[in-house]
Design a protein around this motif. Structure first.
Motif, PDB file in Angstrom:
ATOM      1  N   CYS A   9       0.814  -1.205   0.000  1.00 47.14           N
ATOM      2  CA  CYS A   9       0.000   0.000   0.000  1.00 47.14           C
ATOM      3  C   CYS A   9       0.858   1.269   0.000  1.00 47.14           C
ATOM      4  CB  CYS A   9      -0.947   0.024   1.193  1.00 47.14           C
ATOM      5  SG  CYS A   9      -2.227  -1.240   1.080  1.00 47.14           S
ATOM      6  N   CYS A  12       1.298   2.532  -3.322  1.00 43.47           N
ATOM      7  CA  CYS A  12       0.102   2.577  -4.172  1.00 43.47           C
ATOM      8  C   CYS A  12      -0.496   3.977  -4.185  1.00 43.47           C
ATOM      9  CB  CYS A  12      -0.931   1.576  -3.662  1.00 43.47           C
ATOM     10  SG  CYS A  12      -2.488   1.663  -4.565  1.00 43.47           S
ATOM     11  N   ARG A  38      -2.859  -9.136  -4.194  1.00 42.07           N
ATOM     12  CA  ARG A  38      -3.073  -8.477  -5.468  1.00 42.07           C
ATOM     13  C   ARG A  38      -3.247  -9.514  -6.566  1.00 42.07           C
ATOM     14  NH1 ARG A  38       1.370  -4.057  -6.439  1.00 42.07           N
ATOM     15  NH2 ARG A  38       0.621  -3.080  -4.526  1.00 42.07           N
ATOM     16  N   ARG A  61      -7.646  -1.712  -8.657  1.00 47.10           N
ATOM     17  CA  ARG A  61      -6.415  -0.951  -8.554  1.00 47.10           C
ATOM     18  C   ARG A  61      -6.133  -0.217  -9.867  1.00 47.10           C
ATOM     19  NH1 ARG A  61      -1.517  -0.342  -6.503  1.00 47.10           N
ATOM     20  NH2 ARG A  61       0.077  -0.981  -7.977  1.00 47.10           N
TER      21      ARG A  61
END
Lengths: 241, 241
Positions: A9, A12, A38, A61
């Motif tokens: 994360c 991200c 993921r 995502r």
DNA sequence: CGGTTCCTTGACACAGGTCAATGATTGTGG
DNA sequence: CCACAATCATTGACCTGTGTCAAGGAACCG
């Protein structure tokens, strides 16, 4: 669907937007605790089919995923498009059975959190549970919104509304503020809006003629959001003079 | 809205159909515990307006209540009709704010259970909480169903579907098995189905001409459910010869 | 680079919307 | 309890928006 291992994360871009990302970012539960995984889904592949057992809930995502609902088995009936940062198959919460079929409209990356784990976090942090219920309610509200739009508005208004809505949801990841990419085909848009792809095409052309948007294949640029909003609200008159 | 004091589930014909009635009937919580209150709403009166604080959730005991949703403030947009035995404003569960405006389509009696009390029962009896979540999910599913129908089907099919659906939900309280009363006006039906009242009228006439139903004002009698179901599924052909 | 899928545009048809007039039903006050 | 008014439902004639069918062009993918 290919498993790409654990997400990270911290790296991200959606950290502050996606739901579990937010929980982790605010230190209410570590990212490691959530066991985020993921995965990659290629264009046209189903993540779930209606009735499938659902082990995890997912965030998008990158890419775009369509949720197909309505029991009329025949032609598909797109209930929602999920773009980066948004949740998927939220209605499966308790039944653990997907009520929709979810298919990648383009090759997409998603993150998943196992329900089992998430329920633990909910138990420990009641406000997370509450936030989740809100998300479910919001999903219902957006379906009702779509329903109202389709019953009440004409083709051009629907398309204008669709573009405005999508722009709002994509803003943070657009190249420029006004430009974004439509992951889905004209057919998918048409199905979602209760139209035919030819009509969607014609509406794009019409909006382009009025210089409110520019459309080239999947790239959309909103030139005049304010006027587009007026089209959406059905103000037809007095503009053509 | 007039308060009619405490309800008496033992004397209520819906005892085994309505949600809290079932709980009480099965002895999982006494009727007294639930603090059920009965009230009367006269035709055209709002029980809640969108955004109102919701203290209780309600079941319809008699009559018919429409739920109006969609933020497009203009013309109303009917999301659901609630007939006897059904729940109202279910989406308010956590937010405690009504997401819909609910208006009595004809003078109706309702029963209410305070959320506060209900939450206690849920805490004590987890399966009641679970059942409730299912009811919320079912409400969402029926909205998606309606959405699919409106996008995919023509006027006659929608009206046929509407009648079949309503018949299913009214069966237990119909006079005869096939006959029931439409509490709502043609305008309300039209709004619900995304049509105009004239079109609804014409569809009723057409179905009557084919001898699938008989309609006289608010009274509907389904003469040929099987064939009506075929109309609903869009089987137009080969019947007229 | 060639095939395939997707998009755009035009011509035309038709379902359903709109407008308008009439008839049925319901509610109200004398 | 009847009569009248108001609302609601039905039907017809006509019109418009969107679907349908068809053909050509652009973009994408292997």
């Amino acid at each position: 669907m290919r498993d790409d291992g654990h997400g990270d994360c911290e790296l991200c871009g959606l950290r502050r937007i996606c739901f579990p990302g937010r929980i982790a970012a605010e230190g209410r539960s570590s990212q490691r605790q959530l066991r985020i995984r993921r995965a990659r889904i290629t264009r046209g592949t189903a993540l779930y089919r209606m009735g499938d057992r659902v082990e995890s809930f997912h965030m998008v995502r990158s890419g775009c995923i369509k949720e197909i609902g309505g029991s009329s088995g025949a032609a598909d009936s797109i209930v929602n498009f999920c773009v980066p940062g948004e949740l998927l198959t939220v209605q499966a919460a308790r039944s653990a059975r997907s009520q929709t079929t979810t298919i990648a409209v383009e090759t997409s990356f998603i993150c998943g959190v196992p329900w089992r784990i998430f329920h633990q976090v909910c138990a420990a942090t009641p406000e997370v549970a509450g936030e989740f219920i809100d998300l479910v309610a919001k999903a219902g509200a957006s379906t009702r919104e779509l329903l109202s739009m389709i019953r009440a508005k004409g083709a051009l208004e629907r398309v204008a509304g669709f573009l405005l809505n999508l722009r709002g949801r994509m803003q943070f990841r657009a190249f420029s503020e006004r430009q974004f990419r439509l992951g889905m085909s004209r057919d998918d848009i048409a199905n979602y809006l209760g139209l035919r792809s030819e009509t969607v095409s014609r509406c794009f052309s019409e909006l382009a003629r009025r210089e409110l948007v520019e459309v080239r294949a999947k790239r959309v640029q909103i030139m005049n959001p304010q006027e587009l909003r007026r089209v959406y609200s059905g103000e037809t008159a007095a503009v053509l003079e």
